[in-house]
Scaffold this motif. Structure first.
Motif, PDB file in Angstrom:
ATOM      1  N   TYR A 190      36.774  -0.422 -27.619  1.00  0.00           N
ATOM      2  CA  TYR A 190      36.889   0.989 -27.249  1.00  0.00           C
ATOM      3  C   TYR A 190      35.981   1.272 -25.932  1.00  0.00           C
ATOM      4  O   TYR A 190      36.341   2.152 -25.083  1.00  0.00           O
ATOM      5  N   GLU A 191      35.410   0.326 -25.496  1.00  0.00           N
ATOM      6  CA  GLU A 191      34.536   0.363 -24.422  1.00  0.00           C
ATOM      7  C   GLU A 191      35.433   0.219 -22.947  1.00  0.00           C
ATOM      8  O   GLU A 191      35.202   0.897 -22.172  1.00  0.00           O
ATOM      9  N   LEU A 192      36.059  -1.055 -23.246  1.00  0.00           N
ATOM     10  CA  LEU A 192      36.937  -1.293 -22.120  1.00  0.00           C
ATOM     11  C   LEU A 192      38.127  -0.372 -21.796  1.00  0.00           C
ATOM     12  O   LEU A 192      38.626  -0.382 -20.785  1.00  0.00           O
ATOM     13  N   ALA A 193      38.773   0.286 -22.918  1.00  0.00           N
ATOM     14  CA  ALA A 193      39.911   0.822 -22.837  1.00  0.00           C
ATOM     15  C   ALA A 193      39.310   2.449 -21.793  1.00  0.00           C
ATOM     16  O   ALA A 193      38.372   2.739 -21.857  1.00  0.00           O
ATOM     17  N   ASP A 194      40.456   2.481 -21.057  1.00  0.00           N
ATOM     18  CA  ASP A 194      40.221   3.668 -20.198  1.00  0.00           C
ATOM     19  C   ASP A 194      40.545   5.205 -20.996  1.00  0.00           C
ATOM     20  O   ASP A 194      40.238   5.903 -20.656  1.00  0.00           O
TER      21      ASP A 194
ATOM     22  N   GLY B  57      40.744   8.577 -31.501  1.00  0.00           N
ATOM     23  CA  GLY B  57      40.716   8.921 -29.948  1.00  0.00           C
ATOM     24  C   GLY B  57      41.430  10.382 -29.824  1.00  0.00           C
ATOM     25  O   GLY B  57      41.313  11.205 -30.478  1.00  0.00           O
TER      26      GLY B  57
ATOM     27  N   ILE C 241      38.595  13.962 -38.897  1.00  0.00           N
ATOM     28  CA  ILE C 241      38.280  13.254 -37.562  1.00  0.00           C
ATOM     29  C   ILE C 241      38.223  13.944 -36.234  1.00  0.00           C
ATOM     30  O   ILE C 241      38.914  14.972 -36.101  1.00  0.00           O
ATOM     31  N   ILE C 242      36.860  14.020 -35.754  1.00  0.00           N
ATOM     32  CA  ILE C 242      36.646  14.824 -34.549  1.00  0.00           C
ATOM     33  C   ILE C 242      36.907  13.796 -33.216  1.00  0.00           C
ATOM     34  O   ILE C 242      36.414  12.809 -33.012  1.00  0.00           O
ATOM     35  N   PRO C 243      38.360  14.096 -32.658  1.00  0.00           N
ATOM     36  CA  PRO C 243      38.759  13.204 -31.476  1.00  0.00           C
ATOM     37  C   PRO C 243      37.624  12.818 -30.485  1.00  0.00           C
ATOM     38  O   PRO C 243      36.671  13.828 -29.879  1.00  0.00           O
ATOM     39  N   GLN C 244      37.606  11.589 -30.130  1.00  0.00           N
ATOM     40  CA  GLN C 244      36.234  11.101 -29.176  1.00  0.00           C
ATOM     41  C   GLN C 244      37.088  10.313 -28.155  1.00  0.00           C
ATOM     42  O   GLN C 244      37.980   9.804 -28.480  1.00  0.00           O
ATOM     43  N   GLU C 245      36.520  10.343 -26.881  1.00  0.00           N
ATOM     44  CA  GLU C 245      36.824   9.452 -25.891  1.00  0.00           C
ATOM     45  C   GLU C 245      36.537   8.227 -26.202  1.00  0.00           C
ATOM     46  O   GLU C 245      37.026   6.998 -25.809  1.00  0.00           O
ATOM     47  N   LYS C 246      35.191   7.857 -26.843  1.00  0.00           N
ATOM     48  CA  LYS C 246      34.984   6.520 -27.478  1.00  0.00           C
ATOM     49  C   LYS C 246      34.335   6.636 -28.472  1.00  0.00           C
ATOM     50  O   LYS C 246      33.744   7.676 -28.841  1.00  0.00           O
ATOM     51  N   GLY C 247      34.383   5.554 -29.500  1.00  0.00           N
ATOM     52  CA  GLY C 247      33.955   5.570 -30.717  1.00  0.00           C
ATOM     53  C   GLY C 247      34.360   6.600 -31.784  1.00  0.00           C
ATOM     54  O   GLY C 247      35.549   6.871 -31.546  1.00  0.00           O
TER      55      GLY C 247
ATOM     56  N   ASN D 114      41.174   6.075 -25.005  1.00  0.00           N
ATOM     57  CA  ASN D 114      41.384   5.639 -26.571  1.00  0.00           C
ATOM     58  C   ASN D 114      42.275   6.910 -27.346  1.00  0.00           C
ATOM     59  O   ASN D 114      41.827   8.175 -26.912  1.00  0.00           O
TER      60      ASN D 114
END
Lengths: 177, 177
Positions: free
Chosen positions: A118-122, A88, B161-167, A124
């Motif tokens: 991951y999807e439901l989290a506002d 995240g 790791i490349i930080p991501q909002e999702k996934g 990560n």
């Protein structure tokens, strides 16, 4: 209000990590509620209850059989949902924003975290972009949310530790034990 | 130089806590050395070695059969010895002093800590005066010593790791995996 969801607790494998997690939350956010899913674990619940009987009630613990349902329900009540994952965004950039939320649900995974988390989290959020301990990640996130302070003094207890350079000193109400 | 001594590791009971402890130290003080006493545990050592092969070598781990001998020897070499215990003095008051030491040995106990640890320690330090997780205590002490920062970026690794909002996104050298 801060609530924690410990995902997929496995009775044998995770018993000590989940216990340590509860102890850690207890000194950082004494009024927090801790949900856990996976295996229902009477022994874990009893060990925390016993400790709190002696040292003061603070956190409450509740088993949920359906973690996703809990998350959906909390979201519908306006909770901001945070998922801790090393993939995240950096936690330091999020502390201020998270502190503006009235209610937070922080999800702490175990080995295999399903995609819906991951999807439901506002948010990560990563506490370190390296393999890490979920307990360390939660501890540091709570500590930062808390302005780098513990709140163990907020726990009401008949027992009180008197800090010592060497040895142990505990008083019970007025008498030393 | 920071070194950790994990006392009285019990192969069955402590395997996951000691592993999490090593992971926590690894992102906070990547060059730290971790000693442990109690049961020699090949599985624990191998799991950390395997992880470091993949994600970058940082901490080193060494088993010691005689913990007291190690502490006496470190003291004779000028190490400042810190013992984490909920009965000790408040950690916040000690950070500045500890940061002036060139070499620290931090002792993390398990259930029964023998009296000599309290006696030989230069500082008995509490991270919270309530029953707590030794892993939480160590994490927060290291974090404070580190000026409330992680040092996971200091770990040299082919994987990043490349930080991501999702996934999840991880790159290996130049190619994405």
């Amino acid at each position: 209000m801060i609530e924690i969801l410990r995902l997929n607790h496995r009775k044998e494998r995770d018993k000590r990590i989940t216990t340590h997690l509860a102890l850690s939350v207890r000194v950082l956010y004494p009024n927090a509620k801790i949900y856990y899913s996976g295996d229902k674990d009477e022994k874990f619940e009893k060990s925390i209850a016993k400790l709190q009987e002696k040292w003061g009630h603070a956190v409450s613990i509740e088993y949920v059989s359906n973690a996703k349902k809990l998350v959906v329900s909390k979201k519908s009540k306006g909770y901001v949902v945070v998922h801790l994952t090393m993939y995240g965004l950096n936690y330091k950039e999020k502390i201020r924003e998270l502190n503006t939320a009235s209610n937070l649900l922080i999800i702490v995974g175990s080995e295999k975290v399903p995609g819906w988390v991951y999807e439901l989290a506002d948010h990560n959020i990563a506490v370190g972009h390296q393999p890490h301990s979920e307990l360390t990640a939660l501890t540091l996130l709570l500590y930062e949310l808390n302005d780098c302070k513990l709140k163990d003094n907020n726990i009401k207890s008949d027992l009180q530790i008197i800090p010592q350079e060497k040895g142990k000193k505990v008083i019970e109400s007025d008498k030393q034990i």
